[in-house]
Scaffold this motif. Structure first.
Motif: not given
Lengths: 330, 324, 505
Positions: B174-180, C112-116, C118-129
């Motif tokens: 759930x953590x990965x799904x909701x945050x990532x 949103x930019x993704x990591x390899x 397929x997850x959201x890449x928060x670091x890249x996203x904030x930098x690009x923002x």
């Protein structure tokens, strides 16, 4: 989108003919359904068309309908009370305590009604005064009220109510007309007048459609909300008196799940679950239909839980069907 | 707020610790590691369902049918076991059935546009009724279940029951799904501002349906775990449990209006209720108190949520701005 | 400003677009061209079809007929997503964004930019923002949740979002409606910057000064039809107005006899802990008192306190001779004060209720007896006042929600007049309504004042304030900054007082 170019400048003096509107209404559909259920019942069972059997059938809806009247107003105003069945449990438990302490019927009845009003006031306080969402508050008080009954009673029960107390759930005013049925009719009339013929009723509709504009129009929005919760508590208290009297005992599990049946009745009666519209005659018809269906199933020996499947389908169906038809027309 | 715990979660964690401390002064055995793992294990179903419910609530909906879904899937799992179906098939079957029941809710909300509370009030009774129909109202007891079926949730791996491990896996998932994931963030978007979600190309109804499917799937999984752990299946399994699940979410700070909530909050909300439930018999209070306590907890939590969320309105006066 | 030579081909071309809803033809055979590096103003009264065309452009509505071309190639926008992928993005009237998500997420939601993995890449996203925000000169932390930002900053986030999807067409739907003076100027600069980057901009606005200031081209719609288009350099304000309304309308305000009578309302030392402080004024019979100020100066808050919605912590208010205690809207109405709110949809009309019930809502105590409704009385009252306001509707039991904006406003005003008030407070009475209705509202206000009503008008439109008021109170940051009468009532004095700029020597 502007409609100014399509509408006439001069507004006709008459309102749309009341007859035309009545024939097109949800209530008209309910009348047809009620008649159909009535005919189906009389064909299905030879015992149905008997004055006393019909009178018995009314017990299936009278208590729920009393609450449904108040619930209808509450839902029209954009709120909901899921704690009504638990209020019955708590009110009934309180009546049991008073009865055990040796008080007579008047005190028992007063206690039941009083506890109902207090519970309603508590819900009203949380919603109208503190501004909390009614659905969560009443899910909370639903646990709280019944929880108190469980604390008091555990797996025990109160029995041994006085004979005079039996009148409210078992007595007859005249011939086949039970006290509950007469009370139901009187309350139906009372709620009809309250919702459709008074300033208070008008403000309920205004609040349900646009609480902000209602406030800006000088309506004491939170006072109305509070009164509605109070009213729902009052009706739950009265229903608790009738139900306890009819059953002759109090268990903490009394009226479990009744909130669902009450909400179903209100929605089936044509009240918009999102607030703003609905009528008391619609709820009366829905009550009669649900009572007849329950009774018919009973005559056919269908178990209660299967009946509840039917109720669930009915609840979803009455909302879904008109929407699906509207979609197909598009 | 996504990765940093907001004060809300910290407060709740402190409240649980305080609760444990109070209990420990009188009953130190309660906080022994062995007992705490038991408490966690006992709360596992609530945690799993609360996470599913949270996703549904995030999208501005509510799922009151979770307990009925759980019971129906549990009954079907027990009947499949009775029919000799291997456990390796029962588990996915429970999951898929749960997802399908959730999809029914979801489709009614998405395609027919019926308010979620009405849909799930209805399906709650329908699903319970179906259990009666398929079981004829009979119970399936321990002796009618195979050992493998009953043992899985209780098998110990690295000091924790499989039940607990599954709960931990669901928390992580759930953590990965909701945050990532984009899907997860869309749940927040749909509930936070459905109107705007449409403009960003998110289909609000579809997201709500997906949320119901997830909630249903988790309820289906829990259905098997529940029936296997307690080694009994009947119509009223987990009766009224949907209220505990909603309570856990509300206590965990999930906004009932949608769009706000966190995995940590929902888990802590469930643990809060779990600790109370397990502590009651220990401190000598009748278990009949539990219903009233969770009811009070819901009301207190929602009052607290409202205070926190009360809009810090626009402050016009400069002097007032400094004071604020 | 001279328009740059037109590129040979528009970035986006709509032609022959029609769209109908049950009972309403929203667009019929309209066309619209948008060119790279040009700002095209879309002009039209309310109900002209502006918001419908925006919804067609952004894939929310599907047109019944017509072509959409991007770079000369026909395309379709079956979903909002498809429009975004084609590079069309809209910044809306009420900045439609997500309060619970962060600035970075609001910019990148859906792409949103993704990591390899397929997850959201928060670091890249904030930098690009941060890079995008820098590009538009916005000093915002991408990690803040949007809830913590003001409306102007939210606009910036919306614009950064438009840049993030590499939009080629940016639609700005009344972007300055809720901004302060300074913020509006910053927005203009930003529009210039977007132009320089070669974006095609569709700018929807009711304000002619800003249209003439920033637009290169115009397109006019009326009643869902295309009326005309061309370069701003070739038209005058008068010509545009004529195209909009189909007749020439001078911005002339009704002539009024200034018969100012006895004091009706006296407010002394009104204060509120966070909203306003030390408000003093006297209002007279037959007077129109203007309240001017920037959005957020506290004008509406003072009025809502007078109307019993918010409670002042200090101060007194006298109506006629007696001290008035106003703790609720019901008490305010009973004392003869009514407030016509700014937000018609939320605070004014009760959609879902019929017209006559809307009109009688605050007057129920008069039309009823002993708490019981008397429909005939209600109907009579509603008929009298709706006639007076020249309401256009099919019947008095028609749902108010089915009326046009201007007619809804008439119902709301009728509702208040039916209470027979002594003081009527109008908050932005002409905001967002078409020019024809505007003049009607102005005439009507003059009529009310002539009948001896005391009128307070809160407005952010300088011509309206100066044209209608006998006296103007300017508020700034919750306090009265100036009170202007007679020859002091000039646009310059108003703007200076509202912005807190010292008088020129």
């Amino acid at each position: 989108m502007s409609d100014a170019s399509h509408t006439p400048r001069i507004i006709p003096d008459r309102l749309t003919s009341p007859l035309t509107r009545a024939l097109r209404s949800w209530e008209a559909l309910l009348v047809v359904v009620a008649v159909a259920v009535f005919i189906a019942n009389s064909i299905a069972s030879p015992y149905f068309l008997d004055a006393w059997n019909l009178s018995d059938a009314t017990f299936n809806f009278t208590e729920k309908a009393m609450i449904a009247f108040a619930m209808a107003m509450l839902i029209i105003a954009g709120e909901i009370d899921l704690s009504v069945a638990s209020i019955i449990a708590l009110a009934s438990t309180a009546m049991g305590i008073v009865m055990t302490a040796g008080f007579g019927t008047p005190a028992i009845v007063a206690t039941g009604i009083g506890v109902g009003v207090l519970c309603g006031a508590l819900n009203g306080f949380f919603v109208a005064r503190l501004g909390l969402p009614s659905i969560v508050v009443t899910i909370g008080t639903m646990s709280l009220f019944r929880g108190i009954s469980y604390i008091v009673l555990g797996d025990q029960a109160f029995t041994g109510y006085p004979d005079s107390f039996a009148y409210f759930g078992q007595g007859y005013v005249w011939w086949v007309f039970s006290f509950e049925l007469v009370l139901f009719a009187a309350l139906a009339l009372g709620f009809y007048v309250l919702l459709h013929r008074t300033n208070f009723g008008r403000s309920v509709y205004a609040i349900g459609n646009n609480p902000m504009a209602a406030l800006f129009s000088g309506i004491r929005v939170n006072r109305v909300r509070f009164i509605l919760f109070l009213l729902t508590g009052l009706m739950s208290g009265i229903a608790a008196v009738c139900l306890t009297s009819r059953l002759g005992s109090t268990r903490p599990s009394i009226a479990t799940g009744m909130e669902l049946e009450v909400v179903t009745m209100v929605v089936l009666g044509g009240v918009n679950i999102l607030g703003g519209s609905g009528t008391i005659p619609g709820v009366v018809l829905a009550a009669v239909i649900m009572g007849l269906v329950t009774f018919g199933f009973g005559l056919l020996n269908v178990p209660g839980i299967v009946m509840s499947i039917f109720l669930g389908l009915l609840l979803i169906g009455v909302i879904a069907v008109p929407r699906l038809i509207a979609r197909m027309r598009r | 707020m996504n990765r940093l715990l907001k004060s809300r979660e910290v407060l709740l964690a402190l409240a649980i610790l305080a609760l444990l401390a109070v209990i420990a002064t009188r009953f130190p055995a309660f906080i022994a590691p062995g007992n705490l793992t038991n408490v966690f294990n006992d709360t596992a179903p609530l945690i799993i369902l609360a996470l599913g419910q949270m996703i549904v609530i995030l999208t501005k909906c509510i799922d009151l049918s979770v307990a009925a879904t759980l019971a129906l899937c549990g009954m079907v799992a027990a009947m499949l076991d009775g029919a000799g179906v291997p456990l390796a098939l029962i588990l996915p079957a429970a999951l898929v059935l749960g997802a399908a029941l959730g999809a029914v809710n979801g489709l009614l909300v998405w395609k027919v546009d019926i308010p979620p509370i009405v849909v799930t009030l209805g399906t709650m009774t329908i699903y319970r009724g179906i259990i009666f129909l398929i079981s004829d109202g009979r119970w399936i007891n321990a002796h009618q279940m195979t050992a493998g079926f009953k043992d899985l949730p209780r098998t110990e791996v690295l000091g924790l029951h499989v039940m607990s491990w599954i709960a931990l896996a669901v928390i992580g998932g759930a953590y990965v799904l909701l945050n990532r994931t984009a899907l997860g963030r869309s749940f927040f978007a749909v509930g936070g501002n459905p109107h705007a979600a449409v403009y960003t190309g998110i289909d609000v109804g579809r997201m709500q349906a997906v949320a119901f499917v997830l909630s249903g799937a988790l309820a289906g999984l829990t259905g098997y775990l529940w029936v296997a752990r307690y080694a009994v299946a009947y119509v009223d399994v987990a009766g009224g449990f949907e209220l505990d699940v909603v309570a856990a979410c509300v206590i965990g700070g999930v906004a009932i209006a949608g769009g706000a909530g966190s995995v940590a909050g929902a888990v802590l909300g469930a643990l809060f209720l779990g600790v109370i439930k397990n502590a009651l018999p220990v401190v000598g209070i009748s278990p009949f108190w539990q219903l009233a306590i969770s009811g009070s907890a819901i009301i207190i939590a929602v009052a607290f949520n409202a205070r926190q969320g009360r809009a810090r309105g626009r402050i016009i006066l400069k002097s007032a701005e400094h004071r604020a | 400003m001279t328009a740059a030579p037109l590129p040979p081909q528009p970035v986006l071309r709509l032609s022959g677009i029609s769209k109908s809803f049950p009972g309403v033809r929203a667009l019929s055979d309209v066309q619209l061209d948008l060119y790279a590096g040009q700002v095209t103003a879309l002009i039209g009264e309310n109900g002209a079809g502006k918001s419908t065309i925006v919804k067609v452009l952004t894939g929310i509505y599907q047109p019944d007929a017509g072509r959409i071309e991007v770079d000369g190639a026909q395309v379709q926008f079956p979903t909002a997503d498809a429009a975004a992928r084609a590079g069309v993005t809209a910044i809306h009237q009420e900045t439609v964004l997500f309060d619970e998500l962060t600035v970075a997420e609001n910019i990148f939601l859906g792409h949103a930019p993704r990591t390899r993995l397929g997850l959201i890449d928060w670091v890249a996203m904030e930098a690009q923002a941060r890079a995008l925000l820098d590009r538009i000169g916005a000093d915002l932390d991408p990690r803040l949740t949007l809830r913590e930002l003001g409306i102007a900053s939210k606009h910036l986030v919306a614009i950064a979002r438009a840049l993030s999807i590499d939009a080629r067409v940016v639609i700005m739907d009344e972007p300055t409606a809720a901004l302060s003076h300074k913020e509006i100027h910053e927005l203009y600069e930003l529009v210039e910057r977007l132009k320089a980057e070669g974006k095609a901009i569709l700018f929807i606005s009711h304000k002619f000064d800003e249209i003439f200031r920033i637009a290169d081209r115009y397109t006019v719609f009326r009643d869902g039809a295309f009326i005309g288009a061309g370069a701003m350099a070739d038209v005058t304000e008068g010509q545009l107005v004529q195209m909009m309304v189909g007749r020439s309308v001078d911005q002339i305000f009704p002539k009024r006899a200034h018969n100012i009578g006895a004091p009706v309302l006296t407010v002394a030392g009104y204060s509120h802990p966070t909203e306003f402080e030390d408000i003093n004024f006297t209002l007279h019979r037959g007077e129109i008192l203007g309240f001017y100020g920037l959005v957020g100066a506290g004008r509406s808050e003072v009025m809502q306190a007078l109307f019993g919605i918010t409670k002042p912590s200090k101060g007194a208010c006298r109506i006629g001779d007696g001290v008035a205690v106003i703790r609720s809207t019901a008490e305010a109405i009973a004392q003869g004060i009514v407030y016509v709110p700014e937000d018609r949809g939320k605070q004014g009309a009760v959609k879902g209720l019929p017209i006559f019930q809307n009109v009688t809502l605050p007057s129920l105590s008069r039309t009823s007896r002993g708490g019981f409704l008397r429909m005939a009385e209600e109907f009579k009252l509603a008929r009298d006042y709706t006639r007076r306001l020249d309401l256009r509707a099919a019947s008095l039991d028609q749902d108010v929600g089915l009326l046009s904006g201007g007619n809804q406003q008439k119902v709301v005003i009728a509702k208040w007049l039916a209470t027979k008030p002594r003081v009527i407070i109008l908050d932005e009475p002409t905001k967002g309504i078409d020019i024809g209705s505007k003049a009607a509202v102005h005439d009507f206000m003059a009529e009310l004042a002539a009948e001896g009503l005391a009128v307070i008008m809160v407005s952010s439109e300088i011509p309206e304030i100066l044209g209608m008021s006998d006296r103007v109170i300017v508020m700034r940051e919750g306090r009265i900054a100036a009170e202007l009468t007679g020859s002091d009532m000039t646009p310059e004095r108003l703007v200076r007082a509202a912005a807190g700029i010292a008088e020129a020597a």
